[in-house]
Design a protein around this motif. Structure first.
Motif, PDB file in Angstrom:
ATOM      1  N   LEU A  70       0.809  -1.415   0.095  1.00 30.86           N
ATOM      2  CA  LEU A  70       0.063  -0.079   0.097  1.00 30.86           C
ATOM      3  C   LEU A  70       0.807   0.990   0.118  1.00 30.86           C
ATOM      4  CD1 LEU A  70      -2.878   1.516   0.374  1.00 30.86           C
ATOM      5  CD2 LEU A  70      -2.522   1.242   2.722  1.00 30.86           C
ATOM      6  N   ALA A 128       2.351   2.090  -3.176  1.00 35.58           N
ATOM      7  CA  ALA A 128       1.511   2.386  -4.031  1.00 35.58           C
ATOM      8  C   ALA A 128       1.023   3.927  -3.965  1.00 35.58           C
ATOM      9  CB  ALA A 128       0.227   1.941  -4.145  1.00 35.58           C
ATOM     10  N   GLY A 149      -5.105   6.218 -10.853  1.00 34.20           N
ATOM     11  CA  GLY A 149      -5.153   4.856 -11.197  1.00 34.20           C
ATOM     12  C   GLY A 149      -5.918   4.057 -10.561  1.00 34.20           C
ATOM     13  N   THR A 178      -4.818  -2.965  -3.486  1.00 36.53           N
ATOM     14  CA  THR A 178      -4.434  -2.559  -2.133  1.00 36.53           C
ATOM     15  C   THR A 178      -5.816  -1.993  -1.319  1.00 36.53           C
ATOM     16  OG1 THR A 178      -3.846  -0.556  -3.121  1.00 36.53           O
ATOM     17  CG2 THR A 178      -2.113  -2.080  -2.383  1.00 36.53           C
ATOM     18  N   GLN A 231      -8.492  -1.561   0.761  1.00 37.67           N
ATOM     19  CA  GLN A 231      -8.494  -1.597   2.303  1.00 37.67           C
ATOM     20  C   GLN A 231     -10.069  -1.909   2.841  1.00 37.67           C
ATOM     21  OE1 GLN A 231      -5.642  -1.853   4.419  1.00 37.67           O
ATOM     22  NE2 GLN A 231      -5.015  -1.677   2.111  1.00 37.67           N
ATOM     23  N   PRO A 276     -10.911  14.374   3.211  1.00 37.86           N
ATOM     24  CA  PRO A 276     -10.095  14.456   2.006  1.00 37.86           C
ATOM     25  C   PRO A 276      -9.109  13.042   1.947  1.00 37.86           C
ATOM     26  CG  PRO A 276      -9.468  15.956   3.308  1.00 37.86           C
ATOM     27  CD  PRO A 276     -10.777  15.513   4.024  1.00 37.86           C
ATOM     28  N   THR A 329      -9.736   9.824   1.551  1.00 36.14           N
ATOM     29  CA  THR A 329      -9.927   8.570   2.040  1.00 36.14           C
ATOM     30  C   THR A 329     -10.117   7.799   0.895  1.00 36.14           C
ATOM     31  OG1 THR A 329     -12.170   9.543   2.301  1.00 36.14           O
ATOM     32  CG2 THR A 329     -10.668   9.859   4.377  1.00 36.14           C
ATOM     33  N   LYS A 331     -12.768   8.193  -1.561  1.00 38.21           N
ATOM     34  CA  LYS A 331     -14.081   8.166  -1.786  1.00 38.21           C
ATOM     35  C   LYS A 331     -14.230   7.825  -3.405  1.00 38.21           C
ATOM     36  CE  LYS A 331     -14.944  11.857  -0.089  1.00 38.21           C
ATOM     37  NZ  LYS A 331     -13.670  12.413   0.435  1.00 38.21           N
ATOM     38  N   THR A 332     -13.320   8.877  -4.162  1.00 39.47           N
ATOM     39  CA  THR A 332     -13.605   8.452  -5.669  1.00 39.47           C
ATOM     40  C   THR A 332     -12.937   7.245  -5.900  1.00 39.47           C
ATOM     41  OG1 THR A 332     -13.140  10.865  -5.890  1.00 39.47           O
ATOM     42  CG2 THR A 332     -12.655   9.673  -7.956  1.00 39.47           C
ATOM     43  N   ALA A 333     -11.945   6.722  -5.603  1.00 39.51           N
ATOM     44  CA  ALA A 333     -11.461   5.410  -5.713  1.00 39.51           C
ATOM     45  C   ALA A 333     -12.548   4.308  -5.596  1.00 39.51           C
ATOM     46  CB  ALA A 333     -10.092   5.101  -5.065  1.00 39.51           C
ATOM     47  N   GLU A 353     -18.387  13.987  -5.427  1.00 37.05           N
ATOM     48  CA  GLU A 353     -18.363  15.277  -4.661  1.00 37.05           C
ATOM     49  C   GLU A 353     -19.734  15.604  -4.765  1.00 37.05           C
ATOM     50  OE1 GLU A 353     -15.662  16.797  -3.791  1.00 37.05           O
ATOM     51  OE2 GLU A 353     -13.967  15.499  -4.936  1.00 37.05           O
ATOM     52  N   GLN A 369     -16.006  19.839   2.733  1.00 34.62           N
ATOM     53  CA  GLN A 369     -15.333  20.286   1.451  1.00 34.62           C
ATOM     54  C   GLN A 369     -16.480  21.003   0.453  1.00 34.62           C
ATOM     55  OE1 GLN A 369     -12.584  17.932  -0.403  1.00 34.62           O
ATOM     56  NE2 GLN A 369     -12.945  16.242   0.961  1.00 34.62           N
ATOM     57  N   TYR A 424      -5.475   8.593   2.500  1.00 34.19           N
ATOM     58  CA  TYR A 424      -4.326   7.883   1.985  1.00 34.19           C
ATOM     59  C   TYR A 424      -3.365   8.823   1.270  1.00 34.19           C
ATOM     60  CZ  TYR A 424      -7.134   3.731   3.146  1.00 34.19           C
ATOM     61  OH  TYR A 424      -7.890   2.745   3.837  1.00 34.19           O
ATOM     62  N   GLY A 463     -11.194  17.208  -5.903  1.00 32.45           N
ATOM     63  CA  GLY A 463     -11.275  15.958  -6.317  1.00 32.45           C
ATOM     64  C   GLY A 463      -9.671  15.427  -6.964  1.00 32.45           C
ATOM     65  N   GLU A 502      -5.206  15.688  -7.155  1.00 35.17           N
ATOM     66  CA  GLU A 502      -4.316  15.446  -6.152  1.00 35.17           C
ATOM     67  C   GLU A 502      -2.959  15.630  -7.029  1.00 35.17           C
ATOM     68  OE1 GLU A 502      -4.479  11.906  -4.390  1.00 35.17           O
ATOM     69  OE2 GLU A 502      -3.517  10.729  -5.827  1.00 35.17           O
TER      70      GLU A 502
HETATM   71  N1  LIG Z   1      -6.627   1.405  -0.876  1.00 35.25           N
HETATM   72  C1  LIG Z   1      -6.068   2.295  -1.595  1.00 35.25           C
HETATM   73  N2  LIG Z   1      -4.863   1.560  -2.123  1.00 35.25           N
HETATM   74  C2  LIG Z   1      -4.121   2.663  -2.945  1.00 35.25           C
HETATM   75  N3  LIG Z   1      -4.233   3.958  -2.971  1.00 35.25           N
HETATM   76  C3  LIG Z   1      -5.500   4.426  -2.495  1.00 35.25           C
HETATM   77  C4  LIG Z   1      -6.388   3.655  -1.633  1.00 35.25           C
HETATM   78  N4  LIG Z   1      -7.302   4.228  -1.508  1.00 35.25           N
HETATM   79  C5  LIG Z   1      -7.079   5.497  -1.672  1.00 35.25           C
HETATM   80  N5  LIG Z   1      -5.946   5.574  -2.788  1.00 35.25           N
HETATM   81  C6  LIG Z   1      -5.502   6.721  -3.065  1.00 35.25           C
HETATM   82  O1  LIG Z   1      -5.553   7.970  -2.566  1.00 35.25           O
HETATM   83  C7  LIG Z   1      -5.727   9.042  -3.172  1.00 35.25           C
HETATM   84  C8  LIG Z   1      -6.994   9.674  -2.795  1.00 35.25           C
HETATM   85  O2  LIG Z   1      -8.054   8.908  -3.081  1.00 35.25           O
HETATM   86  P1  LIG Z   1      -9.406   9.753  -3.470  1.00 35.25           P
HETATM   87  O3  LIG Z   1      -9.162  10.806  -4.639  1.00 35.25           O
HETATM   88  O4  LIG Z   1     -10.310   8.569  -4.199  1.00 35.25           O
HETATM   89  O5  LIG Z   1     -10.027  10.315  -2.400  1.00 35.25           O
HETATM   90  P2  LIG Z   1     -11.352  11.191  -2.088  1.00 35.25           P
HETATM   91  O6  LIG Z   1     -11.762  10.686  -0.725  1.00 35.25           O
HETATM   92  O7  LIG Z   1     -12.130  11.151  -3.029  1.00 35.25           O
HETATM   93  O8  LIG Z   1     -10.541  12.434  -1.958  1.00 35.25           O
HETATM   94  P3  LIG Z   1     -11.112  14.176  -1.847  1.00 35.25           P
HETATM   95  O9  LIG Z   1     -12.403  14.192  -1.099  1.00 35.25           O
HETATM   96  O10 LIG Z   1     -10.068  14.931  -1.032  1.00 35.25           O
HETATM   97  O11 LIG Z   1     -11.231  14.387  -3.356  1.00 35.25           O
HETATM   98  C9  LIG Z   1      -5.762   8.504  -4.769  1.00 35.25           C
HETATM   99  O12 LIG Z   1      -4.456   8.505  -5.167  1.00 35.25           O
HETATM  100  C10 LIG Z   1      -6.082   7.076  -4.410  1.00 35.25           C
HETATM  101  O13 LIG Z   1      -5.668   6.483  -5.483  1.00 35.25           O
END
Ligand SMILES: Nc1ncnc2c1ncn2[C@@H]1O[C@H](COP(=O)(O)OP(=O)(O)OP(=O)(O)O)[C@@H](O)[C@H]1O
Length: 762
Positions: free
Chosen positions: A172, A175, A185, A190, A192, A213, A215, A217-219, A541, A570, A601, A710, A712
């Protein structure tokens, strides 16, 4: 599946070699499947002619084999990333798709990550092993296995991982530490446990995923789309899945995730793009967007439509058959009441209005001619003549016109009198003033929801489109029949060669008529059809959407099978959500599930502790997510007088580029974007400004907070935080978003001392 216990030995090199051998056989299998699909596709494409049915079947096969090939090429990288060793001595390898050994009764060679058998790979812990004694993570480069990480799920072996209960921590972190590319990506290798539970939650009902932020969510939302398409394939292929994101930059950022998981049947869209045929991307003030997003706009639009159903103050005279007819108040008022009572949309009720009016005018003509002399047929003839009369039509159209949503909204927002009539009760003078604009202005995202609402209120009149289609079909058929008829008269008709030509002609035309666009996916068809309803809708979002935008989405998903991901802390849009309850109660009362994500993450602990102060200033009850890692880089600050920002920022950007291995975002308040952005773009060759088509490929990108939602970057430079804070009532939320975009480094360039809310930086 292979035997396990023998592999329990400690020798890492042997383990790597054994895994490489196994993974190589998987790639051999993949290559074989690709060759097979390519051959079938080529064979299908080679076939020509045939009956319309055969053509349709060929279209379907072509689509099927093309999809198969797309899916098989998508899984090339990291085909197999895990392995489970069970107490039963069985071993399962986990990967991006399922592979089977046909020669051994379809024994699984590789388990698709979405299959139930793969679940322990994401969920098993030492305390709840689910029959697993070892979980192995494989890291590969191209087709070579370069590293592996074993977790022995054995209480005696001591607790694995950190306090956050992470699985495969080394894999993890590797990555997460990788530099960003500008494209999100996938995270299949990985995922969780807290994320897996959301990804695999049942499809029905509304699931809200709230998380701070980074966490995931998008992934999680995107992996959930892939999981649902795998698990409910038949249901969802027909109706499609819609993923809604905040802006087009964000959609480009996430655009590769689903294809890399082998899924292409998903429509990615902003809320503003959901009205087909309209490009709603023009900018407008936050105030105007907020007003347009209010629920009260439903009443304003309703009044605007009713305002177009007129009753004349004085009778209108219209010449028919050289004699005047009177279109008076009573006649029109009665016709209007009847039409309105039907409760049909405006354009459909218009038919009732016209019918009533024609009947009233027919009576006038009949009275004039002497009613006793006329029978039913004469009255029908008079009615038909009235309907065809240009002057009568013009008057009726002025009283109850046929309207499109675009016409009505453009008129409403560019005619002060119309806006006042429609909105007097609902908006103040100042608010109405904020909405007024020049006629023919470009559409904004907030307009799109209003257009959609109007389409409902007006009803689409498809009579013309249907008549046109029927006419085309008749012409095509007549042409085909004509050709065949000519050939039959021809002496050479007996000639087989000619017969075949006629067959082809006929088949071509008929095939055209029968073609129900089987070559389009549900997502493609949905994009063209405003009334399409989706099998599942995912909103990212989601906190940003206005009441009017929610109405559009709910119309697209009457089954309410939805996943809504977001973070109330946010919320940047003035009309965005203050609570999930407030958003959802009008549609589902309290029948929705909440799932929370708690681990960050993305943002390293050093930056998150600064952002946490901003969060606390918003609401002391809000908990910041816990960062998985530190970066070793303390955030830095620099004071630069506001007037020097254009000159100094380019220098700071260059210095930061030397310090970071990866991408950099410069976040500016909108007022600085043009001037400062232009200076950075001039002096830093790697930089792109704003919402461009290719900004995500650039190493440096200059954006506003609104545009960076959204996304990074490896390093983030926030300029003029005071202005970001002062800009809107949601200034704290905006600053929180800005600070949490970084994966490694953060710099804050202030103009008159570090704002007190960033006390941790001083
Ligand atoms: N289990 C995981 N393994 C590897 N990378 C992860 C994992 N979960 C999240 N990430 C990575 O963490 C980063 C943040 O994820 P993501 O953009 O989905 O978060 P978010 O909650 O949508 O953030 P925000 O609300 O700030 O936009 C991304 O690069 C995503 O690939």
């Amino acid at each position: 599946m292979s035997n396990a216990r023998a592999d329990r030995g400690p020798d890492r090199t042997d383990d790597l070699t054994a895994e490489q051998q196994y993974v190589s056989t998987l790639y051999d299998k993949l290559d074989e499947l690709r060759r097979d699909a390519t051959k079938r596709l080529t064979d299908t494409l080679r076939q020509t002619g045939g009956t319309p049915q055969a053509r349709t079947e060929r279209d379907i096969s072509t689509t099927m084999y093309t999809d198969k090939l797309t899916q098989l090429s998508a899984v090339e990288h990291g085909l197999c990333f895990g392995r489970l060793d069970l107490d039963s001595d069985e071993v399962f390898h986990i990967g991006r798709l399922g592979l089977f050994d046909e020669e051994r009764e379809y024994e699984p060679l590789l388990i698709d990550w979405r299959a139930p058998a793969a679940r322990p790979f994401y969920l098993a812990t030492a305390a709840a092993r689910d029959g697993v004694w070892r979980r192995r993570h494989l890291r590969s480069k191209w087709r070579t296995v370069v590293d592996l990480e074993d977790e022995i799920l054995d209480l005696d072996a001591g607790e694995q991982g950190s306090d956050l209960g992470l699985a495969g921590e080394a894999t993890l972190l590797a990555a997460l530490d990788a530099r960003r590319t500008g494209q999100m990506g996938d995270i299949v290798a990985t995922i969780q446990a807290e994320q897996d539970r959301i990804i695999r939650a049942p499809m029905n009902g509304v699931l809200v995923v709230q998380g701070g932020p980074g966490t995931g969510k998008t992934a999680v939302a995107l992996h959930r789309a892939a999981y649902l398409l795998y698990t409910y394939r038949e249901q969802l292929t027909k109706r499609g899945v819609l993923v809604v994101g905040p802006n087009s930059t964000f959609l480009r950022y996430i655009g590769q995730v689903l294809p890399s998981l082998g899924e292409t049947g998903v429509l990615l869209s902003t809320a503003g793009e959901l009205f087909p045929g309209v490009s709603a991307t023009a900018p407008e003030s936050a105030e105007a967007a907020e007003i347009k997003g209010r629920g009260v706009m439903v009443n304003v639009l309703n009044s605007a439509v009713r305002d177009r159903q007129r009753v004349p103050k004085e009778p209108i005279e219209v010449l028919f058959d050289r004699e005047p007819l009177s279109v008076g108040k009573n006649l029109v008022s009665n016709a209007r009441s009847r039409a309105r009572r039907s409760r049909k949309p405006h354009n459909h009720a218009r038919k009732i209005f016209r019918k009533e009016m024609i009947s009233g005018l027919t009576n006038q003509v009949a009275d004039r001619l002497g009613r006793d002399l006329l029978d039913r047929r004469d009255l029908d003839d008079i009615g038909a003549e009235l309907r065809a009369d240009d002057a009568v039509t013009e008057v009726l159209d002025s009283l109850w016109p046929q309207l499109t949503p675009q016409q009505l909204l453009d008129d409403l927002l560019s005619t002060p009198k119309r806006l006042t009539t429609a909105a007097r009760k609902h908006l103040t003078d100042q608010e109405r003033q904020a909405l007024l604009r020049a006629p023919g202005s470009d559409w904004t995202p907030a307009d799109a929801s209003l257009l959609d609402e109007l389409a409902e209120l007006l009803g689409e009149d498809d009579t013309k489109a249907r008549e046109e289609q029927a006419r085309q079909e008749r012409e095509e058929l007549a042409y085909a029949q004509g050709v065949l008829h000519l050939m039959e008269q021809d002496e050479e008709i007996a000639d087989e060669e000619r017969l075949r030509v006629s067959d082809v002609l006929d088949a071509e035309l008929l095939a055209q008529r029968h073609r129900t666009r089987s070559d389009l996916t549900a997502a493609e068809r949905a994009a063209e059809d405003r009334t399409w309803t989706f099998g599942h809708v995912i909103v990212d979002e989601a906190q940003e959407l206005s009441t009017m935008a929610w109405r559009v989405l709910m119309r697209r998903c009457p089954s309410r099978s939805m996943t809504l991901v977001g973070d109330i802390a946010q919320t940047g849009a003035l009309g965005g959500a203050a609570s999930w309850h407030e958003v959802l109660s009008p549609y589902v009362m309290d029948r929705w599930q909440l799932a929370e994500l708690t681990v960050n993450y993305r943002t390293p602990a050093e930056i998150m502790s600064v952002a946490a102060d901003v969060l606390a200033a918003m609401d002391t009850d809000l908990e910041p997510p816990a960062s998985v890692r530190t970066s070793g880089h303390a955030p830095w600050t620099r004071q630069v007088p506001e007037s020097d920002l254009p000159a100094v920022l380019p220098e700071l950007v260059r210095a930061e580029l030397d310090a970071v291995d990866g991408t950099l975002a410069v976040l500016l308040p909108p007022e600085h974007l043009d001037e400062v952005g232009a200076r950075i773009a001039e002096q830093v060759p790697e930089a792109e400004v704003g919402d461009q088509q290719d900004e995500l490929e650039a190493r440096v990108v200059v954006l506003t907070v609104d545009q960076v939602k959204g996304l990074e970057f490896d390093s983030v430079l926030v300029a003029d935080p005071d202005r970001i804070l002062g800009e809107s009532a949601r200034g704290l939320n905006d600053l929180y978003v800005a600070l949490t975009r970084s994966t490694q480094r953060l710099g804050v360039v202030h103009t008159s001392g570090v704002p007190s809310v960033l006390g941790g930086l001083a």
